[in-house]
Design a protein around this motif. Sequence first.
Motif, PDB file in Angstrom:
ATOM      1  N   TYR A   8       9.263 -10.062 -43.240  1.00  0.00           N
ATOM      2  CA  TYR A   8       8.054 -10.777 -42.846  1.00  0.00           C
ATOM      3  C   TYR A   8       8.373 -11.877 -41.839  1.00  0.00           C
ATOM      4  CZ  TYR A   8       5.184  -8.300 -46.216  1.00  0.00           C
ATOM      5  OH  TYR A   8       4.483  -7.321 -46.875  1.00  0.00           O
ATOM      6  N   VAL A   9       9.504 -12.543 -42.020  1.00  0.00           N
ATOM      7  CA  VAL A   9       9.932 -13.544 -41.039  1.00  0.00           C
ATOM      8  C   VAL A   9      10.192 -12.866 -39.693  1.00  0.00           C
ATOM      9  CG1 VAL A   9      11.766 -15.163 -40.415  1.00  0.00           C
ATOM     10  CG2 VAL A   9      10.876 -15.134 -42.757  1.00  0.00           C
ATOM     11  N   ASP A  10      10.907 -11.749 -39.720  1.00  0.00           N
ATOM     12  CA  ASP A  10      11.242 -11.051 -38.475  1.00  0.00           C
ATOM     13  C   ASP A  10       9.998 -10.538 -37.758  1.00  0.00           C
ATOM     14  OD1 ASP A  10      13.892 -11.480 -38.961  1.00  0.00           O
ATOM     15  OD2 ASP A  10      14.281  -9.498 -39.808  1.00  0.00           O
ATOM     16  N   THR A  11       9.055  -9.985 -38.510  1.00  0.00           N
ATOM     17  CA  THR A  11       7.865  -9.378 -37.902  1.00  0.00           C
ATOM     18  C   THR A  11       6.808 -10.411 -37.552  1.00  0.00           C
ATOM     19  OG1 THR A  11       8.244  -7.348 -39.169  1.00  0.00           O
ATOM     20  CG2 THR A  11       6.055  -7.658 -38.223  1.00  0.00           C
ATOM     21  N   ASN A  12       6.468 -11.261 -38.506  1.00  0.00           N
ATOM     22  CA  ASN A  12       5.328 -12.158 -38.312  1.00  0.00           C
ATOM     23  C   ASN A  12       5.659 -13.391 -37.484  1.00  0.00           C
ATOM     24  OD1 ASN A  12       4.100 -10.296 -39.926  1.00  0.00           O
ATOM     25  ND2 ASN A  12       3.914 -11.607 -41.714  1.00  0.00           N
ATOM     26  N   ILE A  13       6.836 -13.971 -37.716  1.00  0.00           N
ATOM     27  CA  ILE A  13       7.203 -15.179 -36.962  1.00  0.00           C
ATOM     28  C   ILE A  13       7.910 -14.816 -35.660  1.00  0.00           C
ATOM     29  CG2 ILE A  13       8.554 -17.297 -36.974  1.00  0.00           C
ATOM     30  CD1 ILE A  13       8.073 -17.526 -39.954  1.00  0.00           C
ATOM     31  N   LYS A  14       8.997 -14.047 -35.766  1.00  0.00           N
ATOM     32  CA  LYS A  14       9.730 -13.697 -34.547  1.00  0.00           C
ATOM     33  C   LYS A  14       8.898 -12.788 -33.639  1.00  0.00           C
ATOM     34  CE  LYS A  14      14.346 -14.316 -36.524  1.00  0.00           C
ATOM     35  NZ  LYS A  14      15.646 -13.671 -36.854  1.00  0.00           N
ATOM     36  N   GLY A  15       8.105 -11.917 -34.230  1.00  0.00           N
ATOM     37  CA  GLY A  15       7.237 -11.052 -33.423  1.00  0.00           C
ATOM     38  C   GLY A  15       6.241 -11.866 -32.624  1.00  0.00           C
ATOM     39  N   THR A  16       5.654 -12.875 -33.266  1.00  0.00           N
ATOM     40  CA  THR A  16       4.721 -13.757 -32.554  1.00  0.00           C
ATOM     41  C   THR A  16       5.438 -14.545 -31.469  1.00  0.00           C
ATOM     42  OG1 THR A  16       3.311 -13.939 -34.514  1.00  0.00           O
ATOM     43  CG2 THR A  16       3.087 -15.662 -32.839  1.00  0.00           C
TER      44      THR A  16
END
Length: 328
Positions: free
Chosen positions: A96-104
């Motif tokens: 979730y950190v990789d997708t939601n934060i880093k993705g944004t």
Amino acid sequence: MKRVLVTGADGFIGSHLTELLIREGFCVRAFTYYNSFNSWGWLDTLPRDILKEIDVFTGDIRDPNGVREAMKGIDEVFHLAALIAIPFSYHSPDSYVDTNIKGTLNVLQAARELDTSRILVTSTSEVYGTAQYVPIDENHPYQGQSPYSATKIGADRLAESFYRSFDMPISIVRPFNTYGPRQSARAVIPTIITQLLSGEKEIKLGALSPTRDFNYVKDTAKGFVEIAKSSKTIGQEINIATEREISIDELAKELIRQINPNAKIICDNERIRPNKSEVNRLLGSNRKIKELTNWNPEYTFEEGIKETIEWFKVKENIAGYKSNIYNV
């Protein structure tokens, strides 16, 4: 003709937004999650005349190079790509950190480099946690009651920082509980409907007392478009809400009444969130979106539920749903 990119276009809300944008005359590039099956998710089910107008780009929101490539030549970005299931975030928070934060962050960095004219970052009502007052307006405190909500808070604050630090044209769009055709079984309404349509007499649910503010998906998609059209929404965080509160118990009983009146509700402990993680009350304010845009919900809850049930009754639509297991 504006060229727009929709990340997460293969998902539930993203596919409805993509369809609406095409119908409203936008030139749409759809960012979908790469897979070896060459599946475009829910986009594959769109009418052929709509699908042929979409420029599909397959990639991974976690990859900054692919994100930058997808955003070249784009005027506006609707960033919806995210991991959203709360139970799954309990045991896989890293993803979730990789997708939601880093993705944004990837979207924001590329937009800054490419001088993108507008960016809409998708938030969630879960960032508020259990209501401390109602209706919940955009000044309500944040509370990370799950790893999912914590990562969405982080993504929102990153977006705010890019607006404040680099004067980027960013809006944070915060839908409350969206439902409708194409929603996955990890959400409560498809969970209930698919169990009922499969003939189950005992409908397994978690906590029944929490309340939610349910948006029909077509109203949510329209909210995104109206926020993008208004220059007043730049630098703003904006709820999409109905200001109507419905408990899970009331919801389940209404669906049972419409589909199979002989069914009854069974509490399944596996589906109950940890006590301090459960969001007990959500009731959103839509005052701000109505002041800054031309948005108004077009569907009542009753109308939206009727359309949703009818969609799920079509065998081809429900074929991939596994109503006999708990979908996290």
